[in-house]
Design an enzyme around this catalytic site. Structure first.
Site, PDB file in Angstrom:
ATOM      1  N   TRP A  25      75.072 114.327  78.874  1.00 55.53           N
ATOM      2  CA  TRP A  25      74.552 113.410  77.860  1.00 55.53           C
ATOM      3  C   TRP A  25      75.239 112.057  77.967  1.00 55.53           C
ATOM      4  CZ3 TRP A  25      70.597 115.911  77.618  1.00 55.53           C
ATOM      5  CH2 TRP A  25      70.571 117.291  77.440  1.00 55.53           C
ATOM      6  N   ASP A  26      76.521 112.033  78.324  1.00 55.17           N
ATOM      7  CA  ASP A  26      77.190 110.758  78.569  1.00 55.17           C
ATOM      8  C   ASP A  26      76.505 109.996  79.705  1.00 55.17           C
ATOM      9  OD1 ASP A  26      79.223 110.640  76.665  1.00 55.17           O
ATOM     10  OD2 ASP A  26      80.584 111.849  77.857  1.00 55.17           O
ATOM     11  N   VAL A  27      76.216 110.714  80.793  1.00 52.61           N
ATOM     12  CA  VAL A  27      75.592 110.071  81.944  1.00 52.61           C
ATOM     13  C   VAL A  27      74.217 109.538  81.575  1.00 52.61           C
ATOM     14  CG1 VAL A  27      74.693 110.461  84.270  1.00 52.61           C
ATOM     15  CG2 VAL A  27      76.898 111.446  83.607  1.00 52.61           C
TER      16      VAL A  27
END
Length: 395
Positions: free
Chosen positions: A161-163
């Site tokens: 989700w960060d990416v």
């Protein structure tokens, strides 16, 4: 790389930490933008985050800040925040997940630059705190990750989700830049980590599946909705995926198991040209195919499947991947200050036939004087006065 990169001439001020926002800034830098990362004097919360090089320097920080310029200021002081506001006003674009400080909110910055593009990462849409690991837990993915029959949640190692959020921030910023070029108007964009995860779970059908039927069960290494799984070989393990009737036909022909799978079709009243039938009978098919993989080495599997449409790969660990990086065209030797020479990736976006090798990450505060002279036209005397007063860090 020779020639002009697409974002040459764009300048972005980045106030960030962790993964999403630094990744977004690095993506822009690798496409030619001048990305000025602003940190608290002494470094932010990710300056020494693991993994570390033998020297003790953070490989994580260096990996996510390639090609940027680094400025350090005392964000707790009015003079330091004034410097940052000036950089934003001159640059016109800011990418941030930093806490809102006096003088650095969107409305305050917009008062100095009417066409400001301000991209803010949030944890939740309401502004609450969240990180990849908590968002992933809240979205249900750990309940379907791991071996079939496992009873407790299983996290995964990739901060997906960060990416995704970092790339959404980049897309949003570029869309706002296009809007500004057409209309002269700036924009405020907010991207919430939880929204990115929720949207992805919805877009891929996980949520509708649970609403309209039953939530998906754990499948281990099986591919949902078609035939795909891992197979043990004589010297390792491979993953095989079938997504079309052609993939299935080629797998059957390559393994010489056409008669056996044909008999299985008739016994089960199935048609293995159909994805649903392959999925429903995955255990039976896997048992048949396992006998072909088990006595063969990975090299022999490669010989048998090369030239077919079958999707497959040998499982490797990071040590094996790292040992083979010299053959990867994405990788180049990067002599990173404080870490030393190592193979590192450039941008995965290829522009024509040219390649864009990685640029080193800056040392913390390396460009403080340079940026203040170039962007804010400050004199050496003024810069030294700011440093003596503690508003900026060493260059």
């Amino acid at each position: 790389m020779t020639g002009t990169l697409p974002l040459d001439g764009m300048r972005v001020v980045e106030l960030s930490s962790f993964v999403a926002t630094p990744l977004g800034g690095m993506t822009l830098a690798q496409l030619g933008a001048d990305v000025i990362r602003v940190d608290q004097v002494g470094g932010g919360p990710d300056i020494d985050r693991w993994p570390l090089a033998p020297s003790g320097r953070s490989l994580y920080w260096a990996g996510l800040n390639k090609g940027k310029r680094s400025v350090t200021v005392d964000l707790r002081s009015p003079e330091g925040r004034e410097v940052v506001a000036g950089l934003v006003a001159q640059s016109g674009t800011v990418l941030t997940n930093a806490p809102q400080r006096p003088g650095l909110g969107y409305e305050e910055l917009k008062a100095q630059r009417a066409d400001l593009i301000h991209v803010q990462l949030q944890g939740t849409r309401e502004g609450g705190n969240a990180v990849d690991y908590t968002v992933n837990a809240a979205m249900g993915f750990p309940s379907i990750t791991g071996p079939s029959g496992h009873e407790t949640p299983v996290n995964h190692a990739l901060p997906a989700w960060d990416v995704a959020c970092g790339l959404y921030m980049t897309v949003g910023l570029l869309a706002a830049e296009r809007h500004r070029l057409r209309t002269g108007e700036g924009q405020s964009l907010r991207v919430a980590l939880q929204d990115v995860a929720l949207a992805t779970a919805g877009n891929l059908g996980f949520l509708a599946e649970a609403q309209l039927g039953e939530p998906r069960a754990r499948l281990g290494n099986h591919l949902f909705g078609d035939f795909g799984r891992d197979f043990v070989t004589a010297d390792g393990r491979v993953m095989v995926a079938v997504l079309t009737a052609r993939h299935w036909r080629d797998l059957v022909e390559a393994t010489g198991l056409g008669e056996v799978t044909g008999a299985l079709e008739r016994a089960l009243d199935a048609d293995f040209r159909r994805a649903g039938d392959r999925y429903r009978h995955r255990e039976a098919l896997g048992g048949v195919l396992a006998s072909w993989f088990a006595p063969r080495t990975c090299a022999q599997v490669a010989d048998g499947l090369t030239g077919t449409s079958v999707l497959w790969s040998r499982y490797r660990d990071f040590a094996e991947v790292a040992a083979g990086l010299s053959d990867e065209p994405l990788m180049s030797v990067l002599d990173q200050p404080g870490i030393g020479p190592h193979l590192a990736p450039g941008s995965p976006v290829r522009i024509g036939d040219a390649s864009s090798p990685p640029a080193p990450a800056p040392t913390l505060g390396e460009h403080t004087d340079e940026v203040l002279r170039e962007v804010l036209s400050l004199s050496p005397e003024r810069i030294e006065a700011l440093r003596e007063g503690g508003a900026i860090g060493a260059s």
